[in-house]
Design a protein around this motif. Structure first.
Motif, PDB file in Angstrom:
ATOM      1  N   VAL A 119       0.841  -1.194   0.000  1.00 21.92           N
ATOM      2  CA  VAL A 119       0.000   0.000   0.000  1.00 21.92           C
ATOM      3  C   VAL A 119       0.882   1.252   0.000  1.00 21.92           C
ATOM      4  CG1 VAL A 119      -2.085   1.030   0.999  1.00 21.92           C
ATOM      5  CG2 VAL A 119      -1.598  -1.381   1.398  1.00 21.92           C
ATOM      6  N   ALA A 120       0.619   2.204   0.882  1.00 21.40           N
ATOM      7  CA  ALA A 120       1.410   3.430   0.925  1.00 21.40           C
ATOM      8  C   ALA A 120       2.421   3.361   2.060  1.00 21.40           C
ATOM      9  CB  ALA A 120       0.502   4.650   1.120  1.00 21.40           C
ATOM     10  N   ARG A 193       0.519   8.677   1.125  1.00 20.25           N
ATOM     11  CA  ARG A 193      -0.199   8.311   2.351  1.00 20.25           C
ATOM     12  C   ARG A 193      -1.589   8.922   2.365  1.00 20.25           C
ATOM     13  NH1 ARG A 193       2.061   8.798   8.591  1.00 20.25           N
ATOM     14  NH2 ARG A 193       0.198   7.949   9.607  1.00 20.25           N
ATOM     15  N   GLN A 196      -3.569   7.055  -0.159  1.00 17.50           N
ATOM     16  CA  GLN A 196      -3.427   5.598  -0.045  1.00 17.50           C
ATOM     17  C   GLN A 196      -3.059   4.987  -1.399  1.00 17.50           C
ATOM     18  OE1 GLN A 196      -3.684   3.287   2.894  1.00 17.50           O
ATOM     19  NE2 GLN A 196      -2.917   5.317   3.447  1.00 17.50           N
TER      20      GLN A 196
END
Length: 219
Positions: A119-120, A193, A196
């Motif tokens: 993911v991030a 972030r 995402q």
């Protein structure tokens, strides 16, 4: 990678010392996760103790206070940062010894490493301390600034080596070009972030790679 020099065998580490080291690392790992999630000011010693599974006296055995913990976090972050970049660009130069092409390979490896994260990315510890620098002591702020300066020094040297072989068509400020690497990484982490989207930072690194190629590659 195989070593050609003899490998020395270190003396065994006493069990008590081994456990102390493990506890210290657990504290740092849980503290870093908490700081990245909500900032240093909102992170309490009590929650770190609970997460690390130690006693309060165990915490104060390793760190005299919260400021001492912050210093250890930044020092570990800078050390790990250096080790990662050293390894990436060493491997790149092994693949291509030319300073420009080796650097471009290094950026490609960097982008691939960031793209492989789930993911991030959780964020940057140095940035977390910068956002709350008024709550930090002077030595923490100085240590954090030194870590940022290390990035500038590293990339400036890369660009100076490249420019020696591939003089750019236009005058280039290598400090500003080096700072661009830091700003795109920090900005990419924040944007990735927030949205995402773990692909943002790798994409920015590859765009930076194209910019460097266009500046130095002979026409």
């Amino acid at each position: 990678m195989a070593r050609s020099d003899p490998i020395s065998v270190a003396a065994p580490v006493p069990l008590a010392a081994s456990r102390r080291g493990s506890a210290r690392e657990r504290i740092l790992t849980h503290a870093e996760a908490a700081v990245l999630a909500k900032g240093f000011a909102a992170t309490s010693i009590d929650e770190i103790i609970a997460a690390a599974g130690i006693t309060k006296s165990g915490f104060f055995y390793h760190f005299k206070d919260k400021n001492d913990l912050a210093k250890a976090l930044i020092e570990r972050y800078i050390r790990q940062d250096k080790e990662i970049l050293d390894d990436l660009f060493r491997r790149a130069r092994e693949l291509h010894d030319d300073p420009l092409h080796g650097f471009l390979v290094g950026l490609k490896l960097f982008a691939e490493m960031m793209a492989s994260l789930p993911v991030a990315h959780p964020g940057c510890l140095a940035a977390s301390f910068c956002y709350q620098d008024q709550l930090s002591s002077r030595d923490i702020r100085d240590l954090n600034a030194a870590g940022m300066q290390a990035w500038r020094d590293r990339f400036r040297q890369y660009f100076q080596d490249i420019a020696d072989k591939y003089p750019p068509r236009d005058e280039i400020d290598t400090d500003k070009l080096a700072d661009m690497a830091v700003t795109l990484v920090e900005g990419g982490l924040v944007l990735g972030r927030a949205l995402q989207d773990g692909s943002i930072l790798p994409q920015q690194i590859l765009i930076y790679r194209d910019i460097i190629r266009s500046i130095f590659m002979p026409s």
